[in-house]
Design an enzyme around this catalytic site. Structure first.
Site, PDB file in Angstrom:
ATOM      1  N   ARG A  11      -8.078  -9.828  30.798  1.00  0.00           N
ATOM      2  CA  ARG A  11      -7.879  -8.870  31.886  1.00  0.00           C
ATOM      3  C   ARG A  11      -9.122  -8.015  32.127  1.00  0.00           C
ATOM      4  O   ARG A  11      -9.441  -7.672  33.266  1.00  0.00           O
ATOM      5  CB  ARG A  11      -6.708  -7.943  31.551  1.00  0.00           C
ATOM      6  CG  ARG A  11      -6.512  -6.835  32.576  1.00  0.00           C
ATOM      7  CD  ARG A  11      -5.429  -5.855  32.157  1.00  0.00           C
ATOM      8  NE  ARG A  11      -5.193  -4.857  33.197  1.00  0.00           N
ATOM      9  CZ  ARG A  11      -4.309  -3.875  33.107  1.00  0.00           C
ATOM     10  NH1 ARG A  11      -3.575  -3.748  32.013  1.00  0.00           N
ATOM     11  NH2 ARG A  11      -4.162  -3.017  34.092  1.00  0.00           N
ATOM     12  N   SER A  12      -9.832  -7.672  31.070  1.00  0.00           N
ATOM     13  CA  SER A  12     -10.847  -6.623  31.093  1.00  0.00           C
ATOM     14  C   SER A  12     -12.182  -7.077  31.682  1.00  0.00           C
ATOM     15  O   SER A  12     -12.788  -8.034  31.194  1.00  0.00           O
ATOM     16  CB  SER A  12     -11.076  -6.126  29.661  1.00  0.00           C
ATOM     17  OG  SER A  12     -12.287  -5.420  29.552  1.00  0.00           O
TER      18      SER A  12
END
Length: 232
Positions: A11-12
């Site tokens: 996600r990051s």
């Protein structure tokens, strides 16, 4: 001493940048690391984690911080010659891509899956929590699309995922990218060079195969090869 650990999230955006730097600038350190996934658990995973005696340490960010990150990541990406296609996350279930990663890792294609997921998410703006997108990634890698796209529905993989989430608890991981070597912790892509220096320094102190013949005999019980001037 345990293997250096790199905690990443699909996600990051900062994990994406750390992955890029490890892969392109520091491939020797990338190979030396144990790559461990980090994701925000859904309700079911959080219940399993609690039963296992762990807890997930994470604080949701403010709108102001989110807007800052959009600018910051764009700047950092441009410095690396990268462009960002921001995805829209609508009710994401992060077990979908991260448990699929566990299957890819078992097949010896974990890092290739990470690369494909980052290309899809930040290169093309695709929703990697969509099982059809995960199926596409699996197909690119020659893995079973049906198996990877339904990984979040597999009780055995949920249990394996609980173990990974518990690793976060044990190492005190509160954000990503996060790097661990012994007692040393580094959080953020800007801390990666310091982590690299530490790992490379230790790698330089480990005797090579040709050096071994010149060493004094090693007793049956000894300490591990660790930091210069200290034990691991």
């Amino acid at each position: 001493m345990r293997q250096p650990r790199f905690y990443f999230s699909l996600r990051s955006p900062y994990s994406w940048l750390a992955w890029h730097d490890l892969s392109t600038r520091y491939p020797d350190v990338a190979d030396a690391c144990d790559w461990r996934p980090f994701w925000e658990p859904d309700e079911h995973s959080e219940q399993l984690l609690t039963k296992a005696g762990g807890r997930f340490v994470y604080t949701a960010m403010s709108k102001e911080k989110h807007l800052y990150i959009l600018q910051d990541v764009r700047r950092l990406a441009a410095e690396r010659g990268l462009t960002v296609a921001w995805p829209a996350d609508r009710e994401p279930v992060w077990e979908v891509p991260h448990l699929a990663y566990l299957l890819a890792e078992r097949a010896g294609r974990g890092r290739e899956f990470i690369a494909a997921a980052y290309r899809a998410r930040f290169g093309a703006g695709r929703d990697i929590c969509d099982p059809t997108v995960v199926a596409d990634l699996a197909g690119e890698l020659g893995l079973d699309p049906g198996e990877l796209s339904t990984a979040a529905d597999d009780p055995e993989l949920r249990a394996a995922g609980t173990g990974k989430l518990h690793d976060l608890h044990v190492d005190g991981v509160f954000g990503v990218p996060y790097f661990v070597r012994g007692y040393d912790r580094y959080w953020g892509v800007d801390r990666l060079p310091a982590f690299v220096d530490l790992v490379r320094g230790e790698m330089a102190t480990v005797p090579t195969r040709t050096d071994l013949g010149e060493l004094a005999p090693v007793p049956a019980r000894t300490t591990d090869w660790g930091h210069a001037g200290g034990c691991g």
